[in-house]
Motif scaffolding. Structure first.
Motif, PDB file in Angstrom:
ATOM      1  N   MET A  76     -13.888  -6.115   8.322  1.00  0.00           N
ATOM      2  CA  MET A  76     -13.640  -6.713   7.014  1.00  0.00           C
ATOM      3  C   MET A  76     -12.691  -5.840   6.194  1.00  0.00           C
ATOM      4  N   THR A 125     -13.654 -15.575   1.028  1.00  0.00           N
ATOM      5  CA  THR A 125     -12.333 -15.731   0.435  1.00  0.00           C
ATOM      6  C   THR A 125     -11.835 -14.382  -0.096  1.00  0.00           C
ATOM      7  N   TYR A 126     -10.547 -14.144   0.065  1.00  0.00           N
ATOM      8  CA  TYR A 126      -9.939 -12.919  -0.475  1.00  0.00           C
ATOM      9  C   TYR A 126      -8.435 -13.097  -0.609  1.00  0.00           C
ATOM     10  N   MET A 127      -7.893 -12.674  -1.734  1.00  0.00           N
ATOM     11  CA  MET A 127      -6.464 -12.733  -1.982  1.00  0.00           C
ATOM     12  C   MET A 127      -5.867 -14.080  -1.529  1.00  0.00           C
ATOM     13  N   GLN A 177       0.834  -1.192   0.000  1.00  0.00           N
ATOM     14  CA  GLN A 177       0.000   0.000   0.000  1.00  0.00           C
ATOM     15  C   GLN A 177       0.874   1.249   0.000  1.00  0.00           C
ATOM     16  N   GLU A 201      -3.840  -7.331   1.652  1.00  0.00           N
ATOM     17  CA  GLU A 201      -3.228  -6.681   0.487  1.00  0.00           C
ATOM     18  C   GLU A 201      -1.750  -6.425   0.727  1.00  0.00           C
ATOM     19  N   ASP A 202      -1.356  -6.314   1.965  1.00  0.00           N
ATOM     20  CA  ASP A 202       0.067  -6.169   2.296  1.00  0.00           C
ATOM     21  C   ASP A 202       0.650  -7.491   2.765  1.00  0.00           C
ATOM     22  N   SER A 256      -7.230  -4.182  -5.885  1.00  0.00           N
ATOM     23  CA  SER A 256      -8.044  -3.141  -5.268  1.00  0.00           C
ATOM     24  C   SER A 256      -7.390  -1.763  -5.351  1.00  0.00           C
ATOM     25  N   PHE A 257      -6.058  -1.721  -5.420  1.00  0.00           N
ATOM     26  CA  PHE A 257      -5.388  -0.425  -5.400  1.00  0.00           C
ATOM     27  C   PHE A 257      -5.746   0.458  -6.592  1.00  0.00           C
ATOM     28  N   PRO A 297      -2.036  -5.960  -5.649  1.00  0.00           N
ATOM     29  CA  PRO A 297      -3.448  -6.166  -5.322  1.00  0.00           C
ATOM     30  C   PRO A 297      -4.335  -5.342  -6.256  1.00  0.00           C
ATOM     31  N   GLU A 329      -9.047  -6.856   4.797  1.00  0.00           N
ATOM     32  CA  GLU A 329      -8.678  -6.731   3.374  1.00  0.00           C
ATOM     33  C   GLU A 329      -7.343  -6.007   3.242  1.00  0.00           C
ATOM     34  N   ARG A 330      -7.211  -4.924   3.984  1.00  0.00           N
ATOM     35  CA  ARG A 330      -5.990  -4.125   3.931  1.00  0.00           C
ATOM     36  C   ARG A 330      -4.778  -4.971   4.311  1.00  0.00           C
ATOM     37  N   HIS A 333     -17.781  -4.554   0.186  1.00  0.00           N
ATOM     38  CA  HIS A 333     -16.530  -5.185   0.631  1.00  0.00           C
ATOM     39  C   HIS A 333     -15.974  -6.009  -0.516  1.00  0.00           C
ATOM     40  N   ARG A 334     -14.702  -6.322  -0.406  1.00  0.00           N
ATOM     41  CA  ARG A 334     -14.072  -7.084  -1.481  1.00  0.00           C
ATOM     42  C   ARG A 334     -13.957  -8.573  -1.161  1.00  0.00           C
ATOM     43  N   MET A 335     -14.074  -8.915   0.110  1.00  0.00           N
ATOM     44  CA  MET A 335     -14.070 -10.339   0.457  1.00  0.00           C
ATOM     45  C   MET A 335     -15.269 -10.968  -0.206  1.00  0.00           C
TER      46      MET A 335
END
Ligand code: SF4
Ligand code: SF4
Ligand code: SF4
Ligand code: ZN
Lengths: 787, 67
Positions: free
Chosen positions: B57, B27-29, A360, B65-66, A401-402, A399, B61-62, A778-780
């Motif tokens: 949530m 599910t995510y990343m 990020q 992402e890292d 989303s960025f 990612p 997610e954040r 949300h992205r999940m």
């Protein structure tokens, strides 16, 4: 990033270089830290700082001739910090003892001839390094010239106390020793190396090469004499200027050379900074108010504690941080570019499964380049971040989303709802091509249309038009593939129109066209309007004062900046220059897609710029703001500033007003949804002017009519939820019946995953419309209920 | 299991059933998670509250992402 590439970046940032005082101090005392501790009134901590580097701090701290002060940055403001007097105040009061960290014993023994400060320093250093040391001194006590200082400056007992450490370290002190050529030869045979304190051997006739003044000749860098294994130093008194600190450094150089001699190590390597050197650290003294140097009331006694405190408080605590002072992003992550370069390097390497913890961070920079402008070494963090983003894309750990929202918006601009190009209606060729830009069409569709009509009237040879996005979002996202593709498509269309001269109303488009499309002649709309003259109904703004908010991309484009100012002047405006304008504009938070990758930071950036608050105590970053209305000439700057509540107008709104006598600075925020609708409107309007060619493009689910309060509308826009997203959810819920219902309020709640985002909407059907109460996302991804 | 305050009052409009706390998969990343959430046993409709979506949530997610 390769190792040597990292080195290059690191080399550019000089924040970690020592301050002037430390570099000028022959033994490189961390004077900045020392003075800081003194400024806290902490004598013990300050003493520790001295003792780390200084041999016999109780002695040298009282008598150092402080060449550091000659270079002190405060001296450029009024007078240098009295580092010497502060040291004296410190060592006179600190009760701490020097703690000696001994290195493992070594077999070799070193002879020191002479117990003046140079010899004593060499002895001290070598003892600490684990060598056996024997001091030969002709007189009956150690100290040499030290013994001649007035008792109230350097009392004899202090000297004895300080030198007692030599006994503790088991130095063999042979006092009253005759020193002549024969003794010298014996010593040379018996010991592994010899250091001669030149002050103590005057008239001893040692068999060494002498200079014209009768001094033992030494190599200035190493202290080597003409005999192998014999080093010498000191004797500043013999040349008529006794300098305690120079005695010390010569003793220290000698000890270091002896260590290398014994280890058979390279004598010169890495010793460039032995003794005083010129630091690369830059420290700005702009805005630092003069404060007179504190003079001790009792000159003989030196500083009182209060005086010391006040004097230490004058220290600037020299450092660079020029870039951090103008960039909230750099400040937010609590370091500076040298550290950041290392972090970015590590983020890319990801050794042993460690996390990419800086993703990020890498994507939060607006790439505005202000850091490069203010940095003494032109460190451009934006370039570093762009380079890192490209690598993230290539190595496939970026990612989505960025950048997804921005790239989707760009796809919209380059899709059928907006993208379009054509010759001027009724002509077959174009001498000119108007490229108003996707973002200006999004926020000022009416003004874009009027300006296009005006250009057609005033310019000859035909003015074609091209709608689309220049690809900047892809560039900022590090998506070179997509960026190339976009540029190539634009270039092809431009060539098909006969490669006309391009007029653009967006500085980002202008800069990318000039850089990326060879042969394309591109010019700003403002420059052209200076030539054509302004329309008669341009707003008359006589008597208003505005601050011009230059877009960050114009930092190297004084031509455009000048045109804007001249036009503003021509319509009667008085211009106030922001301190960060011209080559130093700040970004609005749109650039580099900061708003997409780090919305929180982008919001803070623009809130600061829109407020009138300039400084946060204890923080580096200070905003530069003006209470006047802002005049923007970048669509995003206008929209972002307006969104943050600042009164701001876009230059095009003043030149081609849609409402006579209106107040464009009061227009306020605009939603992402409205921006898309506006773009489509521009295209429809142009198509109509071409004789109704083409059809209206109907948004999907346009039949679903929404109603919401301005608060809801603003909230969901900040969450980057478009009205189209809301409609999709409602459409799905209503058709499938898949929705929740609140028995108390009667509201429905439904969700739908669309692409990578799941949208939730709270709504109530009302007649033929839907009242929207809230939306979030949300992205999940929801996989489902586990049975 | 008791429903959290935010979920109270919501029923499944598809079948009229009450919501109960159930294990819901996300599910995510490349990560998979299970969370106890109010959901309809019959239809599988899930309730993700605004608080959860914009709070825990979003934070998760954040972090992912890292990674
Ligand atoms: S102002 Fe302070 S840090 Fe800067 S050179 Fe002087 S003593 Fe050193
Ligand atoms: S936002 Fe601008 S000033 Fe800040 S680091 Fe990025 S390029 Fe430099
Ligand atoms: S301006 Fe910033 S990048 Fe440049 S030397 Fe100073 S701290 Fe380093
Ligand atoms: Zn159900």
């Amino acid at each position: 990033m390769k190792q040597d590439n990292l080195r290059e970046w690191e080399q550019k940032c000089i924040q970690e270089e020592p301050p002037e005082c430390t570099a000028a101090c022959p033994i490189h005392i961390d004077a900045r830290l020392f003075v800081k501790e003194m400024g806290r009134g902490d004598h013990e901590a300050a003493f520790k700082v001295l003792a780390k580097t200084m041999p016999f701090p109780g002695i040298l701290g009282r008598i150092c001739d402080h060449p550091c002060e000659l270079k002190c940055k405060r001296g450029e403001v009024e007078a240098p910090i009295a580092i010497g007097l502060l040291e004296r105040n410190c060592v006179e009061r600190a009760t701490g003892k020097v703690r000696v960290q001994l290195l493992p014993r070594r077999g070799q023994t070193i002879a020191i001839l002479g117990g003046g400060l140079a010899g004593l320093t060499a002895a001290w250093d070598l003892l600490r390094k684990g060598f056996g040391v024997t001091i030969f001194e002709r007189s009956h006590e150690l100290g040499g010239s030290l013994r001649e200082f007035p008792g109230n400056t350097l009392p004899q007992e202090i000297i004895d106390e300080e030198l007692a450490v030599l006994d503790t370290l088991k130095a063999d002190c042979r006092l009253g020793q005759a020193l002549d050529a024969t003794v010298f030869e014996d010593i040379c045979r018996e010991f592994d190396a010899v250091f001669i304190d030149r002050e103590a051997v005057a008239g001893c006739n040692l068999p060494l090469k002498l200079d014209d003044a009768g001094e033992i000749t030494i190599d200035a860098a190493s202290g080597a004499t003409d005999r192998e294994g014999v080093y010498a130093g000191g004797g500043t008194r013999c040349i008529g200027a006794y300098s305690p600190i120079n005695e010390t450094i010569q003793g220290r150089k000698g000890s270091l050379s002896i260590e290398r001699f014994i280890q058979k190590a390279n004598m010169g390597a890495g010793r460039e900074n032995d003794g005083p050197f010129q630091t690369r650290l830059f420290t700005s003294i702009a805005g630092i108010d003069p404060i007179p140097r504190v003079q001790p009331k009792d000159a003989e006694a030196g500083f009182s504690n209060e005086e010391a405190l006040a004097e230490a408080g004058r220290c600037i605590q020299c450092e660079c941080m020029e870039c951090v002072k103008v960039c909230l992003y750099l400040e937010r992550y609590q370091a500076y570019p040298k550290k950041y370069a290392r972090q970015i390097f590590n983020n890319e390497q990801v050794i042993y499964g460690a996390a990419h913890t800086k993703n990020q961070f890498v994507n939060s920079c607006s790439t505005c380049g202000l850091c490069e402008t203010v940095c003494p070494n032109a460190f451009n963090m934006g370039d570093l971040c762009l380079q890192a983003r490209r690598a993230m894309n290539e190595q496939k750990f970026m990612p989505l989303s960025f950048h997804e929202f921005a790239l989707t918006d760009m796809a919209h601009s380059n899709g059928e709802q907006f993208a379009f190009s054509h010759h001027q209606p009724g002509t077959e060729g174009s001498a000119w091509l108007y490229f108003p830009s996707c973002q200006l069409c999004a926020t000022s569709p009416g003004e874009v249309i009027s300006s296009y009509r005006f250009l057609q009237e005033r310019l000859t040879g035909g003015v074609g038009v091209m709608l689309g996005c220049c690809g900047a979002p892809a560039y900022w996202a590090g998506r070179d593939d997509l960026f190339r593709e976009t540029m190539d498509a634009l270039r092809t269309q431009w060539e098909q129109l006969g490669s006309p001269r391009v007029i653009t109303a967006c500085s980002t488009c202008l800069s990318l066209f000039r850089e990326q499309i060879p042969g394309m002649e591109a010019v700003s709309l403002w420059r052209v309007l200076e030539e054509t003259g302004l329309p008669v109904d341009a707003c008359a703004a006589t008597g208003t004062t505005v601050a011009v908010a230059d877009p960050c991309i114009t930092r190297h484009d004084p031509e455009t900046q000048g045109s804007v100012r001249r036009i503003a002047g021509a319509i009667g405006m008085t211009i106030e220059e922001l301190p960060l304008s011209g080559d130093k504009p700040e970004c609005c938070g749109y650039g580099g897609l900061m708003y997409n990758a780090n919305p929180k930071l982008a919001k803070d950036v623009i809130d600061r710029r829109a407020s009138t608050k300039t400084a946060d105590p204890g923080k580096y970053y200070h905003t530069t703001v003006s209470g006047h209305d802002y005049l923007a000439y970048c669509a995003m700057c206008r929209d972002k500033l307006a969104g943050a509540g600042k009164r701001v107008s876009h230059l095009i709104e003043l030149i081609f007003p849609t409402v006579a006598g209106g107040d464009p600075a009061a227009r306020g925020w605009i939603s992402w949804s409205q921006r898309r609708t506006n773009r489509a409107r521009v295209k429809q309007e142009l198509l109509r002017e071409l004789g109704g060619k083409g059809e209206d493009i109907v948004e999907p689910y346009a039949n679903i009519l929404l109603e919401m309060t301005p608060e809801v509308s603003r909230r969901i826009d900040e969450r980057r939820i478009l009205e189209g997203d809301v409609r999709t959810v409602i459409d799905h819920a209503e058709r499938s019946g898949q929705r929740l219902r609140n028995s108390a309020s009667g509201q429905y709640r439904a969700c739908l995953q669309s692409g990578n985002v799941t949208f939730w909407v709270d709504y109530t059907p009302a007649d033929n419309r839907f009242q929207v109460h809230n939306a979030y996302c949300h992205r999940m991804k929801i996989v489902g209920v586990k049975k | 299991m008791n429903l959290p305050g935010e979920a109270q009052g919501w029923i499944c409009a598809a079948c009229g059933g009450e919501l109960e706390m159930m294990k819901v998969g996300f599910t995510y990343m490349k990560g998979n998670f299970e969370v106890d959430l109010p959901a309809c046993r019959n239809c599988g409709l899930v309730l993700v509250s605004e608080e959860l979506a914009t709070g825990k949530m979003a934070d998760a997610e954040r972090i992912l992402e890292d990674k």
